[in-house]
Structure formats: structure tokens, C-alpha cells
Design an enzyme around this catalytic site. Structure first.
Site, PDB file in Angstrom:
ATOM      1  N   ASN A 209      48.367 -15.190-111.303  1.00  0.00           N
ATOM      2  CA  ASN A 209      48.711 -16.512-110.798  1.00  0.00           C
ATOM      3  C   ASN A 209      47.879 -16.798-109.549  1.00  0.00           C
ATOM      4  O   ASN A 209      47.030 -15.997-109.165  1.00  0.00           O
ATOM      5  CB  ASN A 209      50.218 -16.610-110.516  1.00  0.00           C
ATOM      6  CG  ASN A 209      50.691 -15.508-109.594  1.00  0.00           C
ATOM      7  OD1 ASN A 209      50.183 -15.348-108.481  1.00  0.00           O
ATOM      8  ND2 ASN A 209      51.667 -14.723-110.059  1.00  0.00           N
ATOM      9  N   ASP A 278      55.112 -13.451-114.646  1.00  0.00           N
ATOM     10  CA  ASP A 278      56.358 -13.388-115.410  1.00  0.00           C
ATOM     11  C   ASP A 278      56.216 -12.655-116.736  1.00  0.00           C
ATOM     12  O   ASP A 278      57.201 -12.166-117.290  1.00  0.00           O
ATOM     13  CB  ASP A 278      56.874 -14.810-115.686  1.00  0.00           C
ATOM     14  CG  ASP A 278      57.331 -15.501-114.414  1.00  0.00           C
ATOM     15  OD1 ASP A 278      57.832 -14.813-113.517  1.00  0.00           O
ATOM     16  OD2 ASP A 278      57.169 -16.729-114.326  1.00  0.00           O
ATOM     17  N   LYS A 288      44.312  -6.172-130.116  1.00  0.00           N
ATOM     18  CA  LYS A 288      43.137  -5.792-130.900  1.00  0.00           C
ATOM     19  C   LYS A 288      43.402  -5.968-132.397  1.00  0.00           C
ATOM     20  O   LYS A 288      42.546  -6.442-133.147  1.00  0.00           O
ATOM     21  CB  LYS A 288      42.751  -4.351-130.593  1.00  0.00           C
ATOM     22  CG  LYS A 288      42.161  -4.168-129.197  1.00  0.00           C
ATOM     23  CD  LYS A 288      41.814  -2.705-128.940  1.00  0.00           C
ATOM     24  CE  LYS A 288      41.177  -2.537-127.567  1.00  0.00           C
ATOM     25  NZ  LYS A 288      40.881  -1.116-127.275  1.00  0.00           N
ATOM     26  N   PHE A 323      62.106 -15.846-102.678  1.00  0.00           N
ATOM     27  CA  PHE A 323      61.387 -17.114-102.598  1.00  0.00           C
ATOM     28  C   PHE A 323      61.515 -17.836-103.931  1.00  0.00           C
ATOM     29  O   PHE A 323      61.587 -17.212-104.988  1.00  0.00           O
ATOM     30  CB  PHE A 323      59.910 -16.881-102.285  1.00  0.00           C
ATOM     31  CG  PHE A 323      59.605 -16.787-100.813  1.00  0.00           C
ATOM     32  CD1 PHE A 323      58.906 -17.795-100.171  1.00  0.00           C
ATOM     33  CD2 PHE A 323      60.039 -15.703-100.073  1.00  0.00           C
ATOM     34  CE1 PHE A 323      58.633 -17.720 -98.818  1.00  0.00           C
ATOM     35  CE2 PHE A 323      59.766 -15.611 -98.716  1.00  0.00           C
ATOM     36  CZ  PHE A 323      59.058 -16.625 -98.083  1.00  0.00           C
ATOM     37  N   LYS A 337      69.351 -19.709-108.443  1.00  0.00           N
ATOM     38  CA  LYS A 337      68.689 -18.399-108.322  1.00  0.00           C
ATOM     39  C   LYS A 337      69.338 -17.560-107.235  1.00  0.00           C
ATOM     40  O   LYS A 337      69.516 -16.344-107.387  1.00  0.00           O
ATOM     41  CB  LYS A 337      67.198 -18.607-108.027  1.00  0.00           C
ATOM     42  CG  LYS A 337      66.365 -17.339-108.043  1.00  0.00           C
ATOM     43  CD  LYS A 337      64.887 -17.677-107.861  1.00  0.00           C
ATOM     44  CE  LYS A 337      64.028 -16.427-107.896  1.00  0.00           C
ATOM     45  NZ  LYS A 337      62.585 -16.739-107.705  1.00  0.00           N
ATOM     46  N   LYS A 341      70.924 -14.009-108.431  1.00  0.00           N
ATOM     47  CA  LYS A 341      70.274 -12.777-107.972  1.00  0.00           C
ATOM     48  C   LYS A 341      71.061 -12.080-106.850  1.00  0.00           C
ATOM     49  O   LYS A 341      70.637 -11.033-106.354  1.00  0.00           O
ATOM     50  CB  LYS A 341      68.864 -13.074-107.464  1.00  0.00           C
ATOM     51  CG  LYS A 341      67.996 -13.880-108.417  1.00  0.00           C
ATOM     52  CD  LYS A 341      67.577 -13.093-109.632  1.00  0.00           C
ATOM     53  CE  LYS A 341      66.589 -13.901-110.480  1.00  0.00           C
ATOM     54  NZ  LYS A 341      66.149 -13.208-111.686  1.00  0.00           N
TER      55      LYS A 341
END
Length: 395
Positions: A209, A278, A288, A323, A337, A341
Site C-alpha cells: 500500500n 489486508d 504458477k 488507527f 472498529k 477490537k
């Protein structure tokens, strides 16, 4: 940043004395009150007028100079000083101070100071490695002087080895570490995660990211300057490691998870500022095989939820902060969140707001706790870091 702080710089006879002019300028720009003391030998390398122009104060050299307003100058300056840095410190001055000899303005002032004193040796490698010089440095350490290890490289005498004066930025870090903040995090262990993680698809490609790690690095730096023992778990970034911080470098989300879990139990405050990828490719082999079959779809699986693990396994008294970076419904999504959490606080910012998000030196955040929300104006990331610790400490 350093308003109301008095910094005394002691300059001795070394070719590296020129670097202290830049350091003095840096300190003045941070609004410190800077006073420079020079040995007579130092004036052979840099003119005192340079320091007087930069600091606005007379550069003191001669203990018996009468060309200043009457006062016992070395005593009055010693009382004002918040920190003293002797850089470059010659073998001669190191030996004098270590053995209680005070025969010029610099050494008498240092002898009268009760504040923190920092020594930055700079000399020829053979001189620096001389057992007598090393013994004097050890003696200074025993008397609570802090000694900055010299840099290694090509010296002015063309020898290569230890003895170079470190960069001005590092010297400044030592001063800031001592006087920038009160040590309200002293004795606390703080863990910060920062930067992106990298998930390999194959030997060439990866998933990641846009995180630069600037916010996490600012948090680690401010925590250290406020007295904490700081561990920074960092993904790959193009940033210089903060001084006085233990850095654990990682690549993948699993690497970061394992590093955090290993030292989680010892931490008093944990702040997850890293932007973890994520998803990770399920296996390189799968990719492959799909290429051979003509299917270019990459099969992904979710990475380990580091913050969720921390919330479920926190020890009593541990403070946990995360964050949240949102593009819509910032407050609602971030509060959800926070609760899911089991966090004490979540720092929310909207990626669509100018001055916030990845790759900039500022941030616009809202601090969310169970008790409410505090919206902060646009600030530098170091200022945001300070506000976060103030909130976590209940200030």
C-alpha cells in the site's frame, strides 16, 4: 519547540568545530537560547564572530574577559543551562574535565553546571583509542556525563576509523532527547508499528500500500523524547530510524504479527500505526499453476488481524491504540472498529481531506474513545503524536 530552554555549546580545538555553527543555527531556529563557549585553541578553527552572529550572545573564551556586563559569568551561565553539549570534544578537554581541572571559561562553566552534560569526542583514531582517553571517557560516564560515540570514516588527517564528529542532526537529537519534553513516559515500555507490509506474489511482484511510515515514526520519536523505552516494528520505508528507539524491521504482515506478539506482554502502551496489507497471495505455487492453465486470477487470503489479537490478549493495565483510515463514514466505521477490537482509543482520519493520509508531513485526525471524540486541526505528524500521547495519559 525549545522556547525557554537554554543550551550551552562547548567548542574545543578540532577541525570539526565548523559543524557546530550549523548546530547553533538549528537550535536558534527551534527558539532555544544558545550560548557558545570556546577554548582558545578552538578559535584557530572557527571565528567566535560566527557564533555571536548566529546566537546573538557574546562567545565566551577568556575567564577574565571584562568586556561584558558584570557577573560571575561561568557561574551565572551554569545556573541558566538546561543542557550542555561539548562538541567537538578534544582529548585535552576530556582529560581536564574527567580529572577536575578547570582552567578556562569552558571547563569552569562545565564544572559549575548541575544540568545534563553531553560529550561528543572528535579526534584522530589512534588518539581516540588510546587507553588513557578511553579511561577518561569511562570516568565521565561514571559521573553521569553522556558520551556520544564518534562516527567512523575518513578523518581530516586521512586516516580511516573512529573519531569523526557525528552529523549535526544526531547532536541535535541528543539535545532534544534531554530538554524538549518533560519525561512523563519515563519507565513506560511503548510499542509502535509503522509503515506498510509487503506480500510477495512471486519473486518479482508484491501486494502493498502507499504507507510511508511517517506517522508511526513520529510516534516512536516523540515517545522516546518523552522518556519511554520504545520498540518500533517497521515495514519497509525510506525513513531514517529515530534515535533512542529499538527498531525491528519486517516485510510481511505475518512478520509484523510475530514481532508484535513476541514483545507484546512487556509493553505498557501499544500503538498500531502500520498500514498492513489486508491480503496475501495464498501460495506462489497456486499462482504458477494458474498461469499455466491460462487463469491469471490471483487467489488471496486475509492476513492476520494484529489489532484484533492484541485486543483479545491484552494484559491488565495495558493501553491499546489503533488507527483507522476511511474514505467515507469515518466516525461510524472507526467507532465500530474501536469496539470490535477492544481498543482504548482509535485515531481516525479521512483520506479525502487535504493534509491527511499517506506521504505528507501533516495529518488531520479525530481521537475517538469510549467517552467521546476530539477533532484536531491540521498539525504536523509530530504534533499529532504528542496529542495522541497526551490523550492516552489523560492530559
Amino acid at each position: 519547540m525549545l522556547q525557554g530552554k537554554t543550551v550551552v555549546l562547548g567548542v574545543t580545538g578540532s577541525i570539526a568545530a565548523y559543524k557546530i555553527a550549523n548546530l547553533a543555527s538549528m537550535l536558534v531556529k527551534l527558539h532555544a537560547d544558545v550560548h557558545v563557549l570556546m577554548t582558545q585553541n578552538a578559535t584557530n578553527f572557527i571565528n567566535p564572530i560566527t557564533f555571536e552572529t548566529l546566537t546573538g550572545h557574546k562567545c565566551l573564551i577568556d575567564t577574565f574577559d571584562r568586556n561584558f556586563q558584570y557577573s560571575v559569568e561561568h557561574v551565572s551561565l551554569a545556573k541558566l543551562a538546561d543542557v550542555v553539549l561539548i562538541a567537538p570534544a578534544s582529548a585535552n578537554v576530556i582529560g581536564k574535565i574527567a580529572n577536575g581541572i578547570a582552567d578556562d571559561m569552558l571547563t569552569t562553566t562545565v564544572m559549575a553546571c548541575k544540568c545534563k552534560k553531553i560529550i561528543a569526542p572528535a579526534m584522530n583514531t589512534n588518539m581516540y583509542e588510546n587507553p588513557i582517553v578511553q579511561d577518561n571517557l569511562d570516568k565521565l560516564r561514571c559521573f553521569d556525563y553522556e558520551v556520544i560515540d564518534p562516527a567512523v570514516g575518513l578523518l581530516a588527517c586521512k586516516d580511516v576509523g573512529a573519531g569523526k564528529l557525528p552529523k549535526e542532526e544526531l547532536l541535535l537529537d541528543y539535545i532534544l532527547q534531554e530538554v524538549r519534553f518533560e519525561k512523563d513516559l519515563a519507565g513506560k515500555n511503548v510499542l509502535v508499528t509503522a509503515g506498510p507490509t509487503v506480500e510477495a506474489i512471486d519473486p518479482v511482484r508484491f501486494i502493498s500500500n502507499h504507507s510511508t511510515g511517517k506517522m508511526g515514526y513520529a510516534l516512536a520519536k516523540i515517545a522516546a523524547q518523552r522518556g519511554a523505552n520504545v520498540t518500533l516494528v517497521s515495514g519497509p520505508v525510506a525513513l531514517e530510524a529515530p534515535s533512542f528507539v529499538r527498531v525491528i524491521s519486517v516485510q510481511s504482515a505475518q512478520d509484523m504479527y510475530e514481532a508484535v506478539v513476541e514483545c507484546q506482554e512487556q509493553q505498557d502502551i501499544i500503538i498500531k500505526a502500520a498500514a498492513v496489507a489486508d491480503y496475501t497471495p495464498e501460495t506462489v505455487a497456486t499462482e504458477k499453476i494458474k498461469k499455466k492453465s491460462g487463469d491469471n486470477t490471483i487467489k488471496l487470503k486475509r492476513t492476520t488481524d494484529i489489532l484484533g489479537y492484541l485486543g483479545e490478549h491484552r494484559r491488565e493495565g495495558q493501553i491499546l491504540c489503533g488507527f483507522s483510515m476511511e474514505t467515507e463514514n469515518m466516525l461510524e466505521n472507526s467507532r465500530a472498529k474501536l469496539e470490535k477490537k477492544h481498543l482504548d482509543m482509535i485515531v481516525a482520519n479521512n483520506l479525502k481531506v487535504e493534509g491527511a493520509g499517506f506521504g505528507v508531513d501533516t495529518n488531520v485526525v479525530t481521537l475517538i474513545t469510549a467517552k467521546g471524540e476530539t477533532e484536531l486541526p491540521q498539525m504536523s505528524k509530530e504534533e499529532v503524536a504528542g496529542a495522541i500521547f497526551d490523550a492516552l495519559l489523560g492530559k
